[in-house]
Design an enzyme around this catalytic site. Sequence first.
Site, PDB file in Angstrom:
ATOM      1  CB  CYS A 322      -0.852  -0.230   1.266  1.00  0.00           C
ATOM      2  SG  CYS A 322      -1.749   1.252   1.173  1.00  0.00           S
ATOM      3  CB  VAL A 323       0.600   4.256   2.134  1.00  0.00           C
ATOM      4  CG1 VAL A 323      -0.428   4.794   1.529  1.00  0.00           C
ATOM      5  CG2 VAL A 323       0.738   3.695   3.087  1.00  0.00           C
TER       6      VAL A 323
END
Length: 588
Positions: A322-323
């Site tokens: 993800c991030v």
Amino acid sequence: MAQTDDAHDPRPPGGGATPAIPTLEELQHWTWVMGRAQQMMMEQGIAAMRPPAEGVPAMPVVPGFNDPATIERARDFWSESMDLWRRFLDPSAAAPAPAAKPDKRFKAPGWQSPMFDLIRQSYALVGDHMLRGVDALEGVEPRQKEQLRFATRAFVDAMSPTNFPATNPEVIEKTIETKGENLLKGLQNMLADIGRGQLTHTQADAFQIGRDIAATPGQVVLRTPLYELIQYQPTTETVATTPIVIFPPWINRFYILDLSPEKSLIRWALDQGFTVFMVSWKSADATMADIAWDDYVAAQVEAIDTIRDLLDVPAVHSVGYCVAGTTLAATLAWLAARGEADKVASATFFTAQVDFSKAGDLLHFVDDEQLALIGTLSPEGFLDGRYLAATFNLLRGRDLIWNYVTNNYLLGKDYVPFDLLHWNGDVTNLPAKWHLSYLTDLYRDNLLVQPGALSIAGVPLDLRRVATPAYVQAGREDHIAPPESVWKLTELFQGPLRFVLAGSGHIAGVVNPPAAGKYQYWTNDTPAESLDAFVASATETKGSWWPDWATWLRHQDDATTPANGARIPGNGKLPALEAAPGSYVGTR
């Protein structure tokens, strides 16, 4: 649940007097009323299309009020409403109802009684027309229309009759059965959530970190003000020479990849013969007010260099979820710009975005007003993780908010133990400065894909310079990192790349152990210009994509080494500081 056998008996669950069945004359009267109403609407519609009489000024067309499309939608709404009432009063004489869309909110038997079925159908009709009205809007910017659609969908979900005790037959029956004890217990649940400032999804004391979850044996071998580096105990006699370092999202706890043993990606990777390291980010406090983009990239580089030095290897396999995958892409660009790309043998991206032009519903939270609001929520230099939890819950409000309002507030049900939902509620604070710049620079302004628009320690970033072999995984039903957004990463990197589309979404699409035999994944060895082209000729494989990833990693480097010496946590240059999962995972 007791029900009447009479199709016309609208008796509510729990008893009560049965309304009198309409007589034939009454049914005929109501049929005439509805028919006359439809005739009046048709006559009005025909009259509206005629030119005005001579000397009578034409009424100006007001979009959304009396334009032809709006008039047509209003006519459709009233016509469908009349059909609904006709079916309620005289089912035998009315046209059959359109097939209902599957909706688990209305699966209780009580919704089949005539009265509550009318409530359900009325709600569906109104909600459908509200959403169709948004879709029909003209002269509205596409982004504004998407925001309106998101807000309207959230409103429609909130107004569901399942969310209110007087219009939910299951709640009415439960209230009668328990003499109101369900509402008292639900009130207790609600007040407890208000006190903690967060919606509860699972039994709070069902899991203990280090015992039931995040329990894979290992040691913390490095601790910095920003993260702990965990090295896990090998489970095989020999291991792949190139180790794996995993960077989890810094907005969540790392143990999403180390839930119960049968779901743990970490334990599975160890059993496949890999040396595994995990970064555990510290939940932000006031001391981290100045932490920014550069610090997270520097942390990833530091972890990579620490592992290389500890194991005396030239490179590592890196993983960004993800991030943290977004940050990993920036790290690779920074290393490439400095001529140090060979420190990373491969990069794996779990549902990670670098081009945010199609980033999905989260884009609704990054306009100037929202960003200004976020700035006011962090007076001490960090953003309370409960704010982020509420935001992500809103993205799936029907499942993550209203489902629990109904079950735990209205029905007073006990919370079900579920390790994934325990993780979901274990919130992490974020450095406010970094969080705001992330939303502004990446989500709003999409600067990472613009060469030189962002820099790290004075070094401009250009993702097109990244030639590191990459494995890119996306979730077909991901609502946080939509697959078409993840796909865009394949259009930037220059090195060999394998794209895998997994079944399910942002979490279950990643946390899918082979033993579970769930879902599927798609691969395609022929070049594709778009995600649609990839899917059109992709090969579907049942089950988890994890074995495919392990095979890909071995193709990058198949050398092995004995699992001794520095491969054992604490036996190398770095002493064991604390048993896994460490201290940072427990800080709030």
